[in-house]
Motif scaffolding. Structure first.
Motif, PDB file in Angstrom:
ATOM      1  N   ILE A 128       0.847  -1.199   0.000  1.00 26.39           N
ATOM      2  CA  ILE A 128       0.000   0.000   0.000  1.00 26.39           C
ATOM      3  C   ILE A 128       0.877   1.241   0.000  1.00 26.39           C
ATOM      4  O   ILE A 128       0.636   2.196  -0.745  1.00 26.39           O
ATOM      5  N   ARG A 184       2.271   1.605  -3.408  1.00 26.36           N
ATOM      6  CA  ARG A 184       1.224   2.087  -4.310  1.00 26.36           C
ATOM      7  C   ARG A 184       1.054   3.587  -4.166  1.00 26.36           C
ATOM      8  O   ARG A 184       0.925   4.311  -5.144  1.00 26.36           O
ATOM      9  N   LEU A 185       1.079   4.039  -2.943  1.00 27.81           N
ATOM     10  CA  LEU A 185       0.932   5.461  -2.651  1.00 27.81           C
ATOM     11  C   LEU A 185       2.106   6.256  -3.229  1.00 27.81           C
ATOM     12  O   LEU A 185       1.915   7.343  -3.767  1.00 27.81           O
ATOM     13  N   HIS A 229       3.763   5.647  -5.860  1.00 26.51           N
ATOM     14  CA  HIS A 229       3.708   5.688  -7.320  1.00 26.51           C
ATOM     15  C   HIS A 229       2.411   6.270  -7.860  1.00 26.51           C
ATOM     16  O   HIS A 229       2.299   6.542  -9.051  1.00 26.51           O
ATOM     17  N   ASN A 230       1.419   6.427  -6.982  1.00 31.87           N
ATOM     18  CA  ASN A 230       0.131   6.964  -7.395  1.00 31.87           C
ATOM     19  C   ASN A 230      -0.460   7.672  -6.188  1.00 31.87           C
ATOM     20  O   ASN A 230      -1.056   7.033  -5.326  1.00 31.87           O
ATOM     21  N   ALA A 283      -3.748   6.707  -4.498  1.00 29.04           N
ATOM     22  CA  ALA A 283      -4.002   5.319  -4.109  1.00 29.04           C
ATOM     23  C   ALA A 283      -4.953   5.261  -2.918  1.00 29.04           C
ATOM     24  O   ALA A 283      -4.834   6.044  -1.979  1.00 29.04           O
ATOM     25  N   GLN A 284      -5.864   4.334  -2.979  1.00 26.25           N
ATOM     26  CA  GLN A 284      -6.838   4.139  -1.911  1.00 26.25           C
ATOM     27  C   GLN A 284      -6.608   2.773  -1.271  1.00 26.25           C
ATOM     28  O   GLN A 284      -6.057   1.876  -1.885  1.00 26.25           O
ATOM     29  N   SER A 316      -8.265  -0.555  -0.167  1.00 26.20           N
ATOM     30  CA  SER A 316      -9.459  -1.265  -0.621  1.00 26.20           C
ATOM     31  C   SER A 316      -9.965  -2.256   0.424  1.00 26.20           C
ATOM     32  O   SER A 316      -9.272  -2.567   1.400  1.00 26.20           O
ATOM     33  N   ASP A 328      -7.556  -5.036   0.633  1.00 27.34           N
ATOM     34  CA  ASP A 328      -6.451  -4.766   1.562  1.00 27.34           C
ATOM     35  C   ASP A 328      -6.884  -5.108   2.986  1.00 27.34           C
ATOM     36  O   ASP A 328      -6.160  -5.789   3.720  1.00 27.34           O
TER      37      ASP A 328
END
Length: 192
Positions: free
Chosen positions: A109, A112-113, A115-116, A119-120, A122, A125
């Motif tokens: 996570i 992900r954050l 790189h984006n 990011a949320q 989910s 997750d």
């Protein structure tokens, strides 16, 4: 490339010509600024909560590895990444093994954050965190009959705290005293 003060005006006029005129130039500039602002104006509270949880777990992960391996050099000096620290955990320890999917998901996570920015977290997750049965059971017991909050970010934060407690437990003076008292009571019974 050095420019003279009056060159800036020439550069701006030429850029507007290249773009097809002032309207097209300023429309493009506004669109780029809107894209930048959209990325800047993220939910900083949510981002902060994710990063805090990741840093929090990494702190206790580093502390655990140092205590479990007292002859190990400094993980900070070695510049070990979160993933490298996770790979050093003893997967034969059932308590550690049960938490590993959640610890790895927390790192995923965070990545992900990175790189984006949008990011949320989910429900998938949250399910990974709740797959740690002891965590899920303790979390459910703590809800004491009230509706348990399963908002993914709340689950992530609870899992981070659970992980810290679990990584601290083995080496904490309180847990050592409890373990010793269990052994003594079992072995000595009424003599204590």
């Amino acid at each position: 490339m050095n420019t003279l003060p009056n060159d800036h005006e020439k550069i701006a006029r030429r850029a507007m010509e290249i773009m097809g005129g002032p309207d097209a130039f300023f429309n493009a500039a506004d669109e780029e600024l809107a894209n930048i602002n959209a990325r800047w104006n993220q939910n900083v509270s949510e981002i902060g909560r994710i990063l805090r949880a990741h840093l929090f777990v990494e702190h206790y992960l580093t502390q655990y590895l140092a205590q479990a391996n007292p002859r190990l050099g400094s993980l900070s000096d070695a510049r070990a990444t979160f993933a490298q620290k996770v790979s050093l955990l003893d997967v034969d320890n059932p308590d550690i093994a049960a938490m590993l999917p959640g610890i790895k998901r927390l790192n995923a996570i965070r990545n992900r954050l990175a790189h984006n920015l949008g990011a949320q977290i989910s429900d998938d997750d949250a399910r990974i965190f709740l797959s740690c049965e002891r965590f899920a059971a303790l979390r459910a017991a703590r809800s004491t009959g009230e509706r348990e909050e399963n908002e993914p970010l709340e689950v992530l934060e609870d899992f981070a705290r659970h992980t810290a407690v679990s990584l601290t437990y083995e080496f904490a003076p309180l847990s050592k005293a409890i373990a010793q008292s269990i052994l003594e009571v079992r072995n000595l019974g009424d003599a204590i």
